[in-house]
Design an enzyme around this catalytic site. Structure first.
Site, PDB file in Angstrom:
ATOM      1  N   CYS A  85       0.851  -1.269  -0.056  1.00  0.00           N
ATOM      2  CA  CYS A  85       0.031  -0.046  -0.137  1.00  0.00           C
ATOM      3  C   CYS A  85       0.883   1.198   0.163  1.00  0.00           C
ATOM      4  O   CYS A  85       1.601   1.464  -1.025  1.00  0.00           O
ATOM      5  CB  CYS A  85      -0.936  -0.145   1.147  1.00  0.00           C
ATOM      6  SG  CYS A  85      -2.248   1.254   1.083  1.00  0.00           S
ATOM      7  N   HIS A 177      -3.966  -5.153   0.425  1.00  0.00           N
ATOM      8  CA  HIS A 177      -3.134  -5.595   1.817  1.00  0.00           C
ATOM      9  C   HIS A 177      -3.214  -7.336   1.795  1.00  0.00           C
ATOM     10  O   HIS A 177      -4.250  -7.864   2.159  1.00  0.00           O
ATOM     11  CB  HIS A 177      -4.209  -4.931   2.870  1.00  0.00           C
ATOM     12  CG  HIS A 177      -3.992  -3.471   3.116  1.00  0.00           C
ATOM     13  ND1 HIS A 177      -2.991  -3.094   3.918  1.00  0.00           N
ATOM     14  CD2 HIS A 177      -4.492  -2.402   2.662  1.00  0.00           C
ATOM     15  CE1 HIS A 177      -2.869  -1.683   3.701  1.00  0.00           C
ATOM     16  NE2 HIS A 177      -4.017  -1.362   3.133  1.00  0.00           N
ATOM     17  N   GLU A 179      -2.078  -8.832   4.233  1.00  0.00           N
ATOM     18  CA  GLU A 179      -2.232  -9.470   5.430  1.00  0.00           C
ATOM     19  C   GLU A 179      -3.424  -9.708   6.062  1.00  0.00           C
ATOM     20  O   GLU A 179      -3.800 -10.206   7.138  1.00  0.00           O
ATOM     21  CB  GLU A 179      -1.312  -8.507   6.407  1.00  0.00           C
ATOM     22  CG  GLU A 179      -1.970  -7.053   6.587  1.00  0.00           C
ATOM     23  CD  GLU A 179      -1.798  -6.176   5.605  1.00  0.00           C
ATOM     24  OE1 GLU A 179      -2.075  -4.880   5.755  1.00  0.00           O
ATOM     25  OE2 GLU A 179      -1.189  -6.282   4.422  1.00  0.00           O
TER      26      GLU A 179
END
Length: 521
Positions: A85, A177, A179
């Site tokens: 990001c 993202h 994660e």
């Protein structure tokens, strides 16, 4: 640092709410990592000895002057770099590419088309017959032009660069993202970077962490004695089990029974640690002192201070009796460490301070033993299970440091605490029976100091009100009230009203966070 820490990843934090999640995902892969603020002294990067560097997301804009940047040492290190990001945007901006502000933020589910296979994306798809991935976006700016030497590896119909890489340099960036669980292949992408590109071995496991910590504790304390404040909570319980395994009866635990704990918790703690595990535990029955100090006090902050300060006084009294103790063990965990570091730089988002028991007094001249300070909460729980603690204890819901003191609104009295502890025990018992306990993140009862009219037999009676609270949350920053079945709530209400004298009404709290906090005080 032990061999367990040889293969590690450095995460530079640009202030994203997801940064700790990146670290937890990498630990889950089996690799140690640390989070440093983006403006941490860059001369320490080489000495840290990471196998790779991750640049986190963040709330700033690379298009504005004074935006945070990665230190030049990151690019001079020769290490693999993965920008996520904002991390990809600053990677592009610093290496000769370009970023631009979008007309509107992109937030939520998105699909990216993989247009070039590299070490991260090769062969990945969520859609049969198409190289397309389901991901989670949360950004305003985007990369409009990749730097020299970079290839665009993924696009969306809204942005020209959803991912990019320079395979020669082993530099990678993604706009989404990985994660977050909504990015279905996110863990695979992180694993490919950490294991395949950086070459890390997956040594970070519960069993290895325990062996490593036992060796480190023995080296640190030698033949000295250690004291630990045992609360019955997860962190102090895991520290007790770990230290007992490391140093045996050189550990003495002090358990202060405040009268504000869960129903029969004092007896359970003694049964678990003193009887079952053979740990030396001094139980201090201090309920009388607590209720005396709290008499007439209704302000929540004042109650917290009294409860915290009295704990320190009692712990101090007990530790003075243990003349040979040279060390104080504490259940500090990694988020506490990050938080204090973040508040030093002033850049990281500061998270609300929690009701951990107040700091221990300065004059206690004891060394600190903090065997959990590298671990996240989920890792602490896994360690607890590995150490043989009961799963029901290790995975139970959070309980505030001041205990029932902040779940009794207004003045705290012994009769209120006993009523509330029993009501809470009924609620938890029914949640477990209905297989709903693990489906809620936190559930508890609250004592309301108001009397409501009820009918007992043929007579009217004014009796107390109990509120039930249950929430679902990932991170406790935001929470939804749990939609428990009406029949279930009816069962709990009937039991509380029928089994507890003095309660005529049970209500259910249907407030989210925000605007309400999870605890009532």
């Amino acid at each position: 640092m032990s061999s367990l820490h040889n293969d590690k990843i450095l995460i530079l934090d640009f202030g994203a709410q997801y940064t700790q999640l990146i670290a937890r995902r990498i630990r889950e892969i089996g690799v140690y990592c640390e989070i440093w603020a983006w403006d941490h002294d860059p001369s320490e990067i080489a000495g840290f000895g990471a196998k790779g560097i991750i640049l986190s997301g963040g709330p700033e804009s690379t298009t504005l002057p004074g935006a945070p940047v990665a230190p030049q040492e990151v690019f001079d290190s020769g290490l693999p770099v993965f920008g996520i990001c904002y991390g990809m945007q600053t990677l592009a901006a610093q290496l000769g590419g370009a970023t631009e502000a979008a007309d509107q933020r992109e937030f939520g589910h998105a699909e990216v088309d993989v247009v070039a296979a590299d070490a991260l994306f090769s062969g990945l798809t969520d859609h049969a017959g198409a190289s397309r991935l389901n991901v989670w976006m949360s950004h305003g700016d985007h990369v409009s032009q990749v730097p020299p030497g970079f290839t665009i590896t993924a696009v969306t119909d809204r942005i020209p660069v959803a991912a990019m890489s320079n395979e020669d340099k082993r530099w990678y960036g993604v706009q989404f993202h990985p994660e977050v669980t909504h990015t279905l292949q996110g863990q695979t992408l992180l694993r490919r970077f950490v294991v395949d590109v950086c070459g890390c071995q997956t040594l970070w496991t519960a069993a290895n962490i325990i062996d490593d910590q036992i060796a480190r504790v023995r080296e640190q304390v030698g033949d000295d004695e250690v004291i630990l404040g045992l609360s019955g909570g997860v962190d102090s319980s895991v520290v007790a089990a770990l230290l007992h395994k490391a140093i045996g009866d050189k550990l003495t635990c002090v358990f202060v029974d405040t009268g504000l704990l869960r129903w029969q918790e004092g007896d359970q703690v003694m049964a678990m640690f003193a009887e079952h595990m053979g740990v030396k535990v001094i139980r201090v029955n201090a309920a009388d002192r607590y209720f005396a100090k709290l008499e007439g006090v209704s302000d929540p902050e004042a109650k917290r201070k009294i409860i915290g300060n009295l704990f320190v006084d009692i712990f101090d009294e007990e530790s003075n009796k243990l003349a040979n103790a040279k060390w104080l063990a504490q259940g500090t965990i990694y988020p506490d460490v990050i938080e204090s570091a973040g508040s030093k730089t002033g850049k990281a988002h500061v998270i609300k301070s929690h009701h951990n028991v107040g700091g221990l007094p300065e004059h206690m001249k004891l060394g600190l033993v903090e065997p959990l300070r590298e671990l996240f909460k989920d890792e602490v729980r896994r360690l607890g299970v590995e150490l043989g603690l009961p799963r029901t204890m290790v995975y139970r819901h959070p309980f505030p440091g001041p205990g029932l003191g902040v779940r009794i609104l207004g003045e705290v009295k012994r009769e209120y605490a006993e009523l509330l502890a029993k009501a809470d025990a009924i609620f938890i018992d029914e949640l477990r029976k209905a297989d709903l306990y693990d489906k809620t993140s936190q559930a508890f009862a609250v004592f309301l100091p108001v009397k409501s009219v009820g009918v007992v037999g043929d007579a009217r009676a004014y009796e107390w009100v109990i509120a039930l609270r249950a929430v679902e949350t990932i991170d406790f920053m935001t929470a939804h009230w749990a939609h428990l079945p009406y029949d279930f709530l009816g069962t709990v209400s009937n039991r509380i009203i029928n089994e507890l004298r003095g309660v005529s009404r049970v209500v259910y709290d249907i407030s989210g966070k925000p605007p309400a906090t999870i605890e009532w005080e």
